[in-house]
Design a protein around this motif. Structure first.
Motif, PDB file in Angstrom:
ATOM      1  N   TYR A   1      -3.286   3.488  -1.948  1.00 43.34           N
ATOM      2  CA  TYR A   1      -3.090   2.945  -3.294  1.00 43.34           C
ATOM      3  C   TYR A   1      -2.400   1.586  -3.209  1.00 43.34           C
ATOM      4  CZ  TYR A   1      -1.854   2.776  -8.251  1.00 43.34           C
ATOM      5  OH  TYR A   1      -1.730   2.400  -9.567  1.00 43.34           O
ATOM      6  N   ASN A   2      -3.135   0.529  -3.576  1.00 38.18           N
ATOM      7  CA  ASN A   2      -2.597  -0.825  -3.519  1.00 38.18           C
ATOM      8  C   ASN A   2      -1.889  -1.172  -4.829  1.00 38.18           C
ATOM      9  OD1 ASN A   2      -3.681  -1.219  -0.952  1.00 38.18           O
ATOM     10  ND2 ASN A   2      -5.621  -2.003  -1.784  1.00 38.18           N
TER      11      ASN A   2
ATOM     12  N   THR B   1       0.846  -1.192   0.000  1.00 39.15           N
ATOM     13  CA  THR B   1       0.000   0.000   0.000  1.00 39.15           C
ATOM     14  C   THR B   1       0.881   1.242   0.000  1.00 39.15           C
ATOM     15  OG1 THR B   1      -1.715  -1.151   1.234  1.00 39.15           O
ATOM     16  CG2 THR B   1      -1.814   1.259   1.225  1.00 39.15           C
ATOM     17  N   LEU B   2       0.636   2.122  -0.947  1.00 33.92           N
ATOM     18  CA  LEU B   2       1.369   3.380  -1.045  1.00 33.92           C
ATOM     19  C   LEU B   2       0.423   4.538  -0.747  1.00 33.92           C
ATOM     20  CD1 LEU B   2       3.391   2.717  -4.342  1.00 33.92           C
ATOM     21  CD2 LEU B   2       4.105   2.279  -1.992  1.00 33.92           C
ATOM     22  N   PHE B   3       0.958   5.576  -0.125  1.00 35.96           N
ATOM     23  CA  PHE B   3       0.186   6.782   0.211  1.00 35.96           C
ATOM     24  C   PHE B   3      -1.028   6.453   1.084  1.00 35.96           C
ATOM     25  CE2 PHE B   3       1.857   7.355  -4.176  1.00 35.96           C
ATOM     26  CZ  PHE B   3       2.898   8.229  -3.860  1.00 35.96           C
TER      27      PHE B   3
ATOM     28  N   THR C   1       9.264   3.220 -10.576  1.00 32.98           N
ATOM     29  CA  THR C   1       8.025   3.442  -9.830  1.00 32.98           C
ATOM     30  C   THR C   1       6.833   3.515 -10.771  1.00 32.98           C
ATOM     31  OG1 THR C   1       9.233   4.639  -8.112  1.00 32.98           O
ATOM     32  CG2 THR C   1       6.848   4.971  -8.214  1.00 32.98           C
TER      33      THR C   1
ATOM     34  N   THR D   1       3.664   0.936 -10.734  1.00 28.70           N
ATOM     35  CA  THR D   1       2.454   1.523 -10.139  1.00 28.70           C
ATOM     36  C   THR D   1       1.435   2.011 -11.148  1.00 28.70           C
ATOM     37  OG1 THR D   1       3.459   3.731 -10.001  1.00 28.70           O
ATOM     38  CG2 THR D   1       3.751   2.269  -8.095  1.00 28.70           C
TER      39      THR D   1
END
Length: 685
Positions: free
Chosen positions: A257-258, A252-254, A308, A312
């Protein structure tokens, strides 16, 4: 009457719409090459009737106007003065012409440019893979534990396992970035910390048709505990542990966001797009980062940002496209009366181009899990052999040796089930063979659907597909034979390589060159109507090189072989010395040194052209020992040529000796067989 070069340039400039309609201008030995902004502004009649113009044609996005040697450079000098454009090289003009192509054409060209350099690696792996897996399956898997088979099988899939690295390197070169950074982007896509894309179908199958994706360390620990039957802590719930248990890990980012930790093995387009973006980032950084920091800041930021984006955005978006394509194909296969098979056969090659075809493994795994058979794999076989057959048709039809050398192994690879070499190296760049193969695949797919052909496994196609379609051997044979036959036949009818397409224009050009050679020597005036016929005498032309003399008609270049330039003889040289075949005057000398024209004292106009397509070598292997206007004696050294360098560049060294004023003689005959420089080669009577 001598040609007014300024007037000639003025007439062409007016005919093409004036200075504002000129994108770029250059010239070669005989032609003025123009890239026009708006072709609708060209007055074709004026171009046709312009002073001094011997003909014109459009090719590769350029308007090419033929003036002939010794005239075109003078018209060009006046043209760039009048048009107010700067001098450009032929490569500059080609680049400008390429920019005029539509986005689809430019995208296809970019894909071809990326894949052509890595075709040998793919061909080697494709042939080895088809042979090793096919033979092993034929023997019931008996070779699986054999030491030699294990080694060779490892070799066979190496370029496919690491294909993304090759693509990254090659794409960076095409898009003007650092090749090694492009390779790093390919490595990221293949990294072992990510679940291998080929393993995802297994994960999907294990969890009943949907991938079990685990997010967060605590959730992962709970899931793993249930899977393994023993307590797993959050610290132990690593991505590797999740993958080992059959799940697909996410991060999970941020906070919201998965991102699925998925590799992109088997993908093409995501890597090409990612490297394209990488090159944009790298170029921008080179311009804006101070020189003292550029060495470490630019590579660091370029890889960090591009990697990235790949994992992503670029990769996930592409995966959504894949899923949509997969569901669409499932629906197509359900259409009755063979229509579904025809549509799948026609569309599947496009998915290979887009790099989304690997996801059909998931579809095929689901089919076999649910029904025990796979009705998709036989259709893929039809597609693959059709691409191979189209490629072999190009091999038969083309007169370009370089294309033959590429098309033959690529076509064989297609019959063994590996189509990337055929598609990217031959069929797609030429488009018509690719379309012909799609038609052949559609016909074969329809038959496969009507016959109800199924396989009991997947992953093996082409000729080795017989091993997994044992209950439908005859039907399968009919399907792939029809697919191959249709693709081969259509390609044979539709395909013409560059040399063939250029033949009518080149024939016109040849006439101009013949006239211009005489102009240069003062034997014929600019206007043929104002001159008397040139008086010639019988003489014998000596061989300019040592080697083997062959008939001009057997030369693999349609312009020379058709004798449109004139009759003569060719030599397959063994030594790199080009000697004068006559006593006479040097009337033409190409800037690149690959061609020279002579006017013999007996009136023969002789063109010596060293090699085929050697103009593309830009003079590197050639050293001229004479200049325009020199008087030479038979046996004088004219040109030194490094034959090994010509061959290393992929060009043929066949040297043509052509009498361009053949019509002045009642007989022009050549002597075939071994020759030494200075031996009689062509008899003129």
């Amino acid at each position: 009457m001598a040609l007014d070069h300024r007037q000639a340039a003025q007439e062409i400039l007016e005919a093409v719409g004036g200075p504002g309609n000129i994108v770029s201008a250059a010239h070669c030995a005989t032609r003025l090459r123009l890239v026009i902004a708006d072709n609708s502004k060209i007055d074709k009649d004026k171009v046709e009737n312009a002073a001094g113009a011997k003909g014109n044609f459009e090719a590769s996005g350029q308007l090419q106007i033929i003036y002939g040697t010794g005239t075109v450079n003078k018209v060009y000098d006046e043209f760039i003065k009048l048009a107010g454009v700067s001098a450009a090289s032929k490569d500059d003009v080609k680049q400008a012409a390429a920019q005029k192509a539509n986005p689809f054409q430019r995208a296809i060209k970019a894909l071809g440019d990326v894949f052509v350099p890595i075709i040998p690696a793919i061909v080697a792996s494709g042939l080895l893979m088809g042979l090793t897996e096919g033979i092993n399956n034929a023997m019931g898997g008996a070779l699986s534990t054999d030491g030699w088979w294990i080694l060779v099988h490892a070799f066979s899939n190496a370029s496919f396992v690491f294909l993304q690295i090759l693509i990254g390197f090659s794409a960076a070169r095409v898009f003007g970035g650092n090749e090694y950074l492009g390779g790093v982007i390919g490595m990221i896509a293949n990294h072992t910390a990510l679940i291998n894309a080929w393993s995802i179908p297994g994960a999907i199958e294990k969890f009943g048709g949907s991938a079990y994706q685990v997010v967060g360390s605590q959730a992962a620990a709970t899931w793993l505990s249930a899977q393994t039957g023993s307590a797993v802590t959050a610290a132990e719930a690593t991505s590797d542990a999740i993958m080992a248990a059959g799940g697909i890990p996410q991060v999970t980012l941020f906070g919201a966001y998965n991102v699925t930790l998925q590799g992109y093995q088997g993908h093409v387009i995501p890597i090409v797009i990612a490297v394209f973006v990488m090159c944009l980032i790298e170029k921008w950084l080179h311009k804006h980062v101070p020189d003292m920091f550029d060495l470490f800041v630019t590579p660091l930021v370029t890889v960090l940002v591009t990697g990235t984006l790949l994992l992503t955005v670029i990769g996930p978006v592409f995966s959504l496209v894949e899923n949509g394509v997969m569901y669409g194909f499932q629906w197509l296969l359900s259409i009755p009366f063979g229509l579904g098979g025809a549509l799948v056969g026609a569309i599947y090659p496009a998915t290979v181009v887009l790099g989304v075809h690997h996801m059909f493994n998931a579809l095929e795994a689901t089919l076999i899990a649910n029904t025990g058979v796979d009705n998709f794999n036989p259709i893929i076989s039809c597609c693959n052999v059709a691409q191979g057959a189209a490629c072999l048709a190009v091999f038969v039809k083309t007169k370009r040796m370089k294309m033959k050398e590429l098309a033959l192994p690529s076509g064989i690879s297609g019959f063994l089930g590996i189509t990337e070499p055929a598609i990217y190296g031959v069929n797609l760049p030429n488009m018509k063979p690719f379309v012909a193969a799609m038609v052949g695949a559609a016909v074969g797919g329809a038959l496969s659907s009507l016959f109800g052909v199924v396989s009991i496994a997947y992953g093996i196609t082409g000729l080795f597909g017989f091993l997994i379609t044992t209950g439908y051997t005859l039907q399968y044979a009919i399907c792939i034979l029809v697919s191959a036959g249709v693709a081969f036949g259509l390609t044979t009818v539709l395909y013409r390589d560059d040399a063939e397409r250029a033949t009518p224009a080149e024939t016109t050009q040849v006439v101009a060159e013949t006239q211009a050679t005489a102009n240069q020597a003062g034997a014929i005036a600019e206007a043929a109507n104002d001159t008397e016929p040139v008086q010639v005498v019988a003489e014998t032309l000596a061989s300019p090189m040592s080697g083997t003399a062959i008939a001009l008609s057997s030369v693999p270049d349609p312009v020379f072989a058709s004798e449109a330039m004139g009759k003569g003889e060719a030599v397959e040289p063994t030594e790199g010395k080009v000697l004068s075949p006559v006593d006479g005057t040097v009337t033409v000398l190409a800037e690149t040194g690959h061609a020279i024209g002579l006017l013999s004292d007996g009136g023969a106009e002789v063109l010596i052209h060293v090699g085929i397509d050697t103009v593309e070598l830009r003079g590197a292997p050639f050293s001229a020992h004479c200049k325009l206007g020199d008087k030479v004696r038979k046996g004088d050294l004219l040109i030194d040529v490094d034959l090994a360098a010509v061959e290393a560049a992929g060009k043929q060294t066949t040297t043509m000796v052509v009498v361009t004023n053949t019509d002045a003689y009642s007989s022009v005959t050549g002597a075939d067989g071994p020759v030494t420089a200075g031996d009689p080669l062509v008899e003129l009577k």
